[in-house]
Design an enzyme around this catalytic site. Structure first.
Site, PDB file in Angstrom:
ATOM      1  N   PRO A  76      10.332  -1.019   2.824  1.00 43.58           N
ATOM      2  CA  PRO A  76      10.182  -0.549   4.136  1.00 43.58           C
ATOM      3  C   PRO A  76       8.795  -0.678   4.594  1.00 43.58           C
ATOM      4  O   PRO A  76       8.020  -0.208   3.737  1.00 43.58           O
ATOM      5  CB  PRO A  76      10.864   0.673   4.220  1.00 43.58           C
ATOM      6  CG  PRO A  76      11.659   0.891   3.029  1.00 43.58           C
ATOM      7  CD  PRO A  76      10.994   0.039   1.853  1.00 43.58           C
ATOM      8  N   GLU A  77       8.507  -0.964   5.603  1.00 42.05           N
ATOM      9  CA  GLU A  77       6.989  -1.114   6.310  1.00 42.05           C
ATOM     10  C   GLU A  77       6.891  -0.022   7.325  1.00 42.05           C
ATOM     11  O   GLU A  77       7.631   0.419   7.844  1.00 42.05           O
ATOM     12  CB  GLU A  77       6.772  -2.596   6.509  1.00 42.05           C
ATOM     13  CG  GLU A  77       6.980  -3.387   5.559  1.00 42.05           C
ATOM     14  CD  GLU A  77       6.564  -4.924   5.771  1.00 42.05           C
ATOM     15  OE1 GLU A  77       5.929  -4.944   6.704  1.00 42.05           O
ATOM     16  OE2 GLU A  77       7.188  -5.819   5.026  1.00 42.05           O
ATOM     17  N   HIS A 120      22.978   8.976  -5.803  1.00 35.34           N
ATOM     18  CA  HIS A 120      21.783   8.831  -5.886  1.00 35.34           C
ATOM     19  C   HIS A 120      21.062   9.603  -4.816  1.00 35.34           C
ATOM     20  O   HIS A 120      19.860   9.385  -4.337  1.00 35.34           O
ATOM     21  CB  HIS A 120      21.117   7.228  -5.652  1.00 35.34           C
ATOM     22  CG  HIS A 120      21.857   6.437  -6.540  1.00 35.34           C
ATOM     23  ND1 HIS A 120      21.740   6.340  -7.970  1.00 35.34           N
ATOM     24  CD2 HIS A 120      22.505   5.293  -6.071  1.00 35.34           C
ATOM     25  CE1 HIS A 120      22.460   5.313  -8.298  1.00 35.34           C
ATOM     26  NE2 HIS A 120      23.281   4.729  -7.551  1.00 35.34           N
ATOM     27  N   ARG A 126      16.723   3.249  -6.681  1.00 34.84           N
ATOM     28  CA  ARG A 126      15.773   2.735  -7.705  1.00 34.84           C
ATOM     29  C   ARG A 126      14.925   3.811  -7.888  1.00 34.84           C
ATOM     30  O   ARG A 126      14.061   3.413  -8.999  1.00 34.84           O
ATOM     31  CB  ARG A 126      15.312   1.704  -6.953  1.00 34.84           C
ATOM     32  CG  ARG A 126      16.192   0.410  -6.999  1.00 34.84           C
ATOM     33  CD  ARG A 126      15.476  -0.867  -6.176  1.00 34.84           C
ATOM     34  NE  ARG A 126      14.552  -1.499  -7.074  1.00 34.84           N
ATOM     35  CZ  ARG A 126      14.575  -2.640  -7.335  1.00 34.84           C
ATOM     36  NH1 ARG A 126      15.384  -3.364  -7.228  1.00 34.84           N
ATOM     37  NH2 ARG A 126      13.556  -3.136  -8.106  1.00 34.84           N
ATOM     38  N   ARG A 169     -15.586  -9.168   5.958  1.00 34.17           N
ATOM     39  CA  ARG A 169     -15.056  -9.545   4.743  1.00 34.17           C
ATOM     40  C   ARG A 169     -14.840 -10.908   4.471  1.00 34.17           C
ATOM     41  O   ARG A 169     -14.541 -11.695   5.402  1.00 34.17           O
ATOM     42  CB  ARG A 169     -13.490  -8.819   4.320  1.00 34.17           C
ATOM     43  CG  ARG A 169     -13.898  -7.293   4.207  1.00 34.17           C
ATOM     44  CD  ARG A 169     -12.559  -6.634   4.176  1.00 34.17           C
ATOM     45  NE  ARG A 169     -12.690  -4.908   4.044  1.00 34.17           N
ATOM     46  CZ  ARG A 169     -12.940  -4.121   4.979  1.00 34.17           C
ATOM     47  NH1 ARG A 169     -13.416  -4.595   6.452  1.00 34.17           N
ATOM     48  NH2 ARG A 169     -12.942  -2.993   4.749  1.00 34.17           N
TER      49      ARG A 169
END
Ligand SMILES: [Zn+2]
Length: 283
Positions: free
Chosen positions: A5-6, A96, A117, A161
């Site tokens: 997830p972002e 879970h 997980r 950069r």
């Protein structure tokens, strides 16, 4: 491929919690898997939450934060498969469920952290000591939504950069919250190749990149994030997002580009991460 997830997904969870959690007090906490609290301990989470009232919710990058009236913060990181769900306590806990925190008052509510997980985390920490207790959080770069990154800051970031744009946008210490899905979508919408060196961007390209970072992230938040076939992401009510229907390059390798309708989406793998782009639209 399992992309975490972002920013838009975590922001969607934050908004769901903010609407229902602020002002509520944790009445009791159960912790299952020790791995979820690996930075501290089961007892530290139970002691840190029990009796504490939620004052606010915040997000930095992919980190979800709850401010408590004790002065501590709660950090929740979903990593690959974490879910934060708000259920009535009488509803059966999903498999879970590693943390279950009961909230006092009406309506009865239980916050559940579910994570098949077990890469995710729930930590109570003292924000004064964040550099010691959660150094990864302390080192996060600018959050494009929370900090409102303007064009001049982005210009400074890219021209200061010499890095490939994909790697630069994914670097959480530079810009926080963008992962594989939104990086590919942003670069396609901005019409720049993922392997372009950042210090070669023109002023116009920086303007486009800046606009598309904000547009893609905000549209994804409005759509409740992206729920893919191979991820576990849902909001606090258990509903999936809709932004996957708007993906133009991510996970579309070999399909025709929806923007130019001529080239096929190319997929390259670098350092274990897959990148999708249009060789015709992106230069
Ligand atoms: Zn194209």
């Amino acid at each position: 491929m399992l992309d975490v997830p972002e920013l838009p997904e975590v922001e969607t969870v934050r908004r769901g919690l903010d609407a229902r959690l602020v002002g509520r007090t944790f009445a009791g906490v159960e912790v299952g898997r020790e791995r979820t609290v690996r930075r501290t301990s089961r007892q530290a989470l139970i002691d840190g939450l029990t009796g504490a009232t939620v004052l606010d919710t915040r997000r930095r990058g992919k980190y979800l934060l709850l401010g408590l009236d004790t002065g501590d913060d709660v950090m929740i990181h979903l990593r690959m498969s974490g879910r934060v769900l708000l259920h009535h306590p009488s509803e059966p806990r999903p498999a879970h469920t590693h943390v279950a925190a009961l909230l006092a008052g009406a309506p009865e509510l239980e916050l559940r952290f579910v994570d098949p997980r077990t890469f995710g985390e729930v930590v109570v920490f003292d924000p004064v000591n964040v550099a010691v207790e959660l150094p990864d959080l302390a080192r996060l770069g600018v959050d494009p939504i929370t900090d409102g990154m303007d064009r001049s800051l982005l210009r400074h970031i890219v021209l200061g950069r010499r890095r490939q744009l994909k790697a630069l946008l994914l670097d959480q210490h530079v810009i926080a919250g963008i992962g594989n899905i939104y990086c590919d979508e942003i670069l396609h919408a901005a019409r720049v190749r993922p392997d372009r060196l950042s210090d070669t961007l023109t002023g116009q390209e920086i303007t486009r990149l800046h606009a598309q970072i904000h547009r893609v992230l905000n549209e994804a938040i409005d759509a409740g994030g992206s729920t893919l076939a191979d991820t576990q992401y849902v909001d606090v009510e258990g509903n999936g997002g809709q932004f996957q229907l708007s993906h133009r390059v991510y996970d579309r390798a070999g399909e025709r580009c929806l923007t130019c309708t001529k080239a096929r989406i190319t997929r390259v793998v670098h350092a274990g991460r897959s990148t999708c782009f249009c060789p015709r639209c992106q230069r």
